[in-house]
Design an enzyme around this catalytic site. Sequence first.
Site, PDB file in Angstrom:
ATOM      1  N   SER A  45       0.545  -1.652  -0.106  1.00  0.00           N
ATOM      2  CA  SER A  45      -0.290   0.167   0.123  1.00  0.00           C
ATOM      3  C   SER A  45       0.633   1.107  -0.324  1.00  0.00           C
ATOM      4  O   SER A  45       0.381   2.185  -0.494  1.00  0.00           O
ATOM      5  CB  SER A  45      -0.690  -0.042   1.667  1.00  0.00           C
ATOM      6  OG  SER A  45      -0.344   0.205   2.337  1.00  0.00           O
ATOM      7  N   THR A  67      -2.318  -6.169  -0.335  1.00  0.00           N
ATOM      8  CA  THR A  67      -3.462  -5.415  -0.330  1.00  0.00           C
ATOM      9  C   THR A  67      -5.092  -5.917  -0.637  1.00  0.00           C
ATOM     10  O   THR A  67      -4.881  -5.687  -1.349  1.00  0.00           O
ATOM     11  CB  THR A  67      -2.392  -4.084   0.223  1.00  0.00           C
ATOM     12  OG1 THR A  67      -2.926  -2.947  -0.934  1.00  0.00           O
ATOM     13  CG2 THR A  67      -1.594  -4.036   0.737  1.00  0.00           C
ATOM     14  N   ASP A 147     -23.079  -0.401   5.998  1.00  0.00           N
ATOM     15  CA  ASP A 147     -22.764  -0.587   5.001  1.00  0.00           C
ATOM     16  C   ASP A 147     -23.360  -0.664   3.804  1.00  0.00           C
ATOM     17  O   ASP A 147     -24.403  -1.063   3.247  1.00  0.00           O
ATOM     18  CB  ASP A 147     -21.716  -1.916   4.444  1.00  0.00           C
ATOM     19  CG  ASP A 147     -20.838  -2.020   3.342  1.00  0.00           C
ATOM     20  OD1 ASP A 147     -21.352  -1.105   2.080  1.00  0.00           O
ATOM     21  OD2 ASP A 147     -19.773  -2.121   3.456  1.00  0.00           O
ATOM     22  N   ARG A 209      -8.481   2.899   6.688  1.00  0.00           N
ATOM     23  CA  ARG A 209      -7.626   4.461   6.283  1.00  0.00           C
ATOM     24  C   ARG A 209      -7.386   5.477   7.072  1.00  0.00           C
ATOM     25  O   ARG A 209      -8.372   5.742   7.393  1.00  0.00           O
ATOM     26  CB  ARG A 209      -7.835   4.470   4.603  1.00  0.00           C
ATOM     27  CG  ARG A 209      -7.435   3.518   3.995  1.00  0.00           C
ATOM     28  CD  ARG A 209      -5.755   3.521   2.848  1.00  0.00           C
ATOM     29  NE  ARG A 209      -5.403   2.477   2.370  1.00  0.00           N
ATOM     30  CZ  ARG A 209      -4.739   0.845   2.300  1.00  0.00           C
ATOM     31  NH1 ARG A 209      -4.982   0.380   3.881  1.00  0.00           N
ATOM     32  NH2 ARG A 209      -4.996   0.356   2.041  1.00  0.00           N
ATOM     33  N   ASP A 233      -4.838   2.172  14.206  1.00  0.00           N
ATOM     34  CA  ASP A 233      -3.414   2.104  13.475  1.00  0.00           C
ATOM     35  C   ASP A 233      -3.558   2.413  12.063  1.00  0.00           C
ATOM     36  O   ASP A 233      -2.320   2.299  11.625  1.00  0.00           O
ATOM     37  CB  ASP A 233      -4.091   0.799  13.583  1.00  0.00           C
ATOM     38  CG  ASP A 233      -2.911  -0.592  12.589  1.00  0.00           C
ATOM     39  OD1 ASP A 233      -2.277  -0.139  12.742  1.00  0.00           O
ATOM     40  OD2 ASP A 233      -3.332  -0.830  11.367  1.00  0.00           O
ATOM     41  N   GLU A 238       0.375   8.998   6.069  1.00  0.00           N
ATOM     42  CA  GLU A 238       2.003   8.163   6.680  1.00  0.00           C
ATOM     43  C   GLU A 238       2.727   8.239   5.765  1.00  0.00           C
ATOM     44  O   GLU A 238       2.483   8.623   4.804  1.00  0.00           O
ATOM     45  CB  GLU A 238       0.952   7.129   6.793  1.00  0.00           C
ATOM     46  CG  GLU A 238      -0.267   6.570   7.398  1.00  0.00           C
ATOM     47  CD  GLU A 238      -0.686   5.181   7.843  1.00  0.00           C
ATOM     48  OE1 GLU A 238      -0.129   3.982   6.593  1.00  0.00           O
ATOM     49  OE2 GLU A 238      -1.630   4.915   8.739  1.00  0.00           O
ATOM     50  N   HIS A 255       0.016   1.035  11.524  1.00  0.00           N
ATOM     51  CA  HIS A 255      -0.733   0.684  10.531  1.00  0.00           C
ATOM     52  C   HIS A 255      -0.266  -1.129   9.805  1.00  0.00           C
ATOM     53  O   HIS A 255      -0.132  -1.646   9.168  1.00  0.00           O
ATOM     54  CB  HIS A 255      -0.253   1.221   9.058  1.00  0.00           C
ATOM     55  CG  HIS A 255      -1.306   1.768   7.789  1.00  0.00           C
ATOM     56  ND1 HIS A 255      -1.577   2.095   6.468  1.00  0.00           N
ATOM     57  CD2 HIS A 255      -1.893  -0.071   7.625  1.00  0.00           C
ATOM     58  CE1 HIS A 255      -2.411   1.563   5.845  1.00  0.00           C
ATOM     59  NE2 HIS A 255      -2.711   0.331   6.768  1.00  0.00           N
ATOM     60  N   GLY A 258      -3.502  -5.465   9.860  1.00  0.00           N
ATOM     61  CA  GLY A 258      -3.091  -6.383   9.190  1.00  0.00           C
ATOM     62  C   GLY A 258      -1.804  -7.167   8.522  1.00  0.00           C
ATOM     63  O   GLY A 258      -1.586  -8.011   7.754  1.00  0.00           O
ATOM     64  N   TYR A 259      -1.036  -7.065   9.075  1.00  0.00           N
ATOM     65  CA  TYR A 259       0.373  -7.518   9.253  1.00  0.00           C
ATOM     66  C   TYR A 259       1.011  -8.732  10.081  1.00  0.00           C
ATOM     67  O   TYR A 259       1.804  -8.531  10.378  1.00  0.00           O
ATOM     68  CB  TYR A 259       1.950  -6.568   9.645  1.00  0.00           C
ATOM     69  CG  TYR A 259       1.961  -5.375   8.943  1.00  0.00           C
ATOM     70  CD1 TYR A 259       1.366  -5.236   7.776  1.00  0.00           C
ATOM     71  CD2 TYR A 259       3.401  -5.141   8.979  1.00  0.00           C
ATOM     72  CE1 TYR A 259       2.178  -4.162   6.868  1.00  0.00           C
ATOM     73  CE2 TYR A 259       3.430  -4.634   7.820  1.00  0.00           C
ATOM     74  CZ  TYR A 259       2.671  -4.034   7.143  1.00  0.00           C
ATOM     75  OH  TYR A 259       3.691  -3.410   5.841  1.00  0.00           O
TER      76      TYR A 259
END
Length: 372
Positions: A45, A67, A147, A209, A233, A238, A255, A258-259
């Site tokens: 990303s 990603t 949503d 984001r 996060d 950034e 960030h 998701g790592y």
Amino acid sequence: MNIFYDENMPFAADFFADLGVLTAFSGRDLSAADISDADVLLVRSITKVNEALLQNNKTLSFVGTATIGVDHIDQDYLADRAVNFCSAPGCNAVSVAEYVLSALVVLAERYLITLSGLTVGIVGAGNTGSRLSEKLSALNIKHVLCDPILAENSVDKRNFVTLEQALSCDVVSLHVPLTRTGPNATYHLLDAGRLAQFKANQILINACRGEVIDNAALLKIKQQGHTLKLVLDVWENEPNILSALIAYCDITTAHIAGYSLEGKARGTEILYQALCRQLDILPNKQLTDFLPISAIGTIEIKQEFDEILLNQLVKMVYDVRRDDAIFRQQINIQGFDHIRKTYPTRREFSSITVNLNNASSLDVPHQLGFNK
């Protein structure tokens, strides 16, 4: 075939070794000159793929991002050049959901909150929001889904609420893509007006984001004394984040929600499969070929499952306080990108087998994603 890949893509060399000549690069530092002869470009990303980056390249046939987000990719430009594009939707959805759960466990312990008494508003019910919903359901934690796009989809039969209803929950967890146009644009979705409507002691979690929240407006209400609890996060601009906001957060990270090793590696596997399809060859590698054995193999549970046991089990696999401490200690010394680049290996719940010796545990650990 020349294949260029982000150095932070796990197992990329293993997956793509048989398909071409491999070159690793630093995602933030990639230049047009670096990839002038690339046939395949694989990014994450932090690399913006657009005309400026590809201006010197005439050979590119495939771009992939490992990603779920695609706001860093100029897809229209790629289409104009007839360059095939692939992303990795859902690759780190489980990782992000487990990050949120770890944050909730930590905050519940810190503030003596009973998790089962909370209501959670999940804003964004795609892959990540859905995985979080499943874990909250396993724990019998009340939650709602917001949503607008999926709500208009007749195929999705889930119940959806308005944004205002979701934002009134005890916990608000954001899982939307970054979009800047259209009736459901998410850029500054939480602007000064919406942030001002938050009640005292609500919990706001952003692991999608940074630009979804107006960070300057968020800092302002915190400086004015608002007791909104923050888990951030992701940040605007950034890696040059609004560092003054850090002191007002309960949990801060770089960030990395998701790592997990599995989350990042699934993205690599998805791109490998996509490139094989383009080349019309049969994939002969899979993620399980490369994942290491977990440091903790098997756990036996011999008591009824409760919130104390949940706290212990979640933090045994992933304690978000570690990443919060790393962030606070290193952000002003090493910087945002260094924290991400040197991120310690983190596993998902599925890497550990849980044996249940008590029928009253109702299989909650396995519903949370632990292996049987």
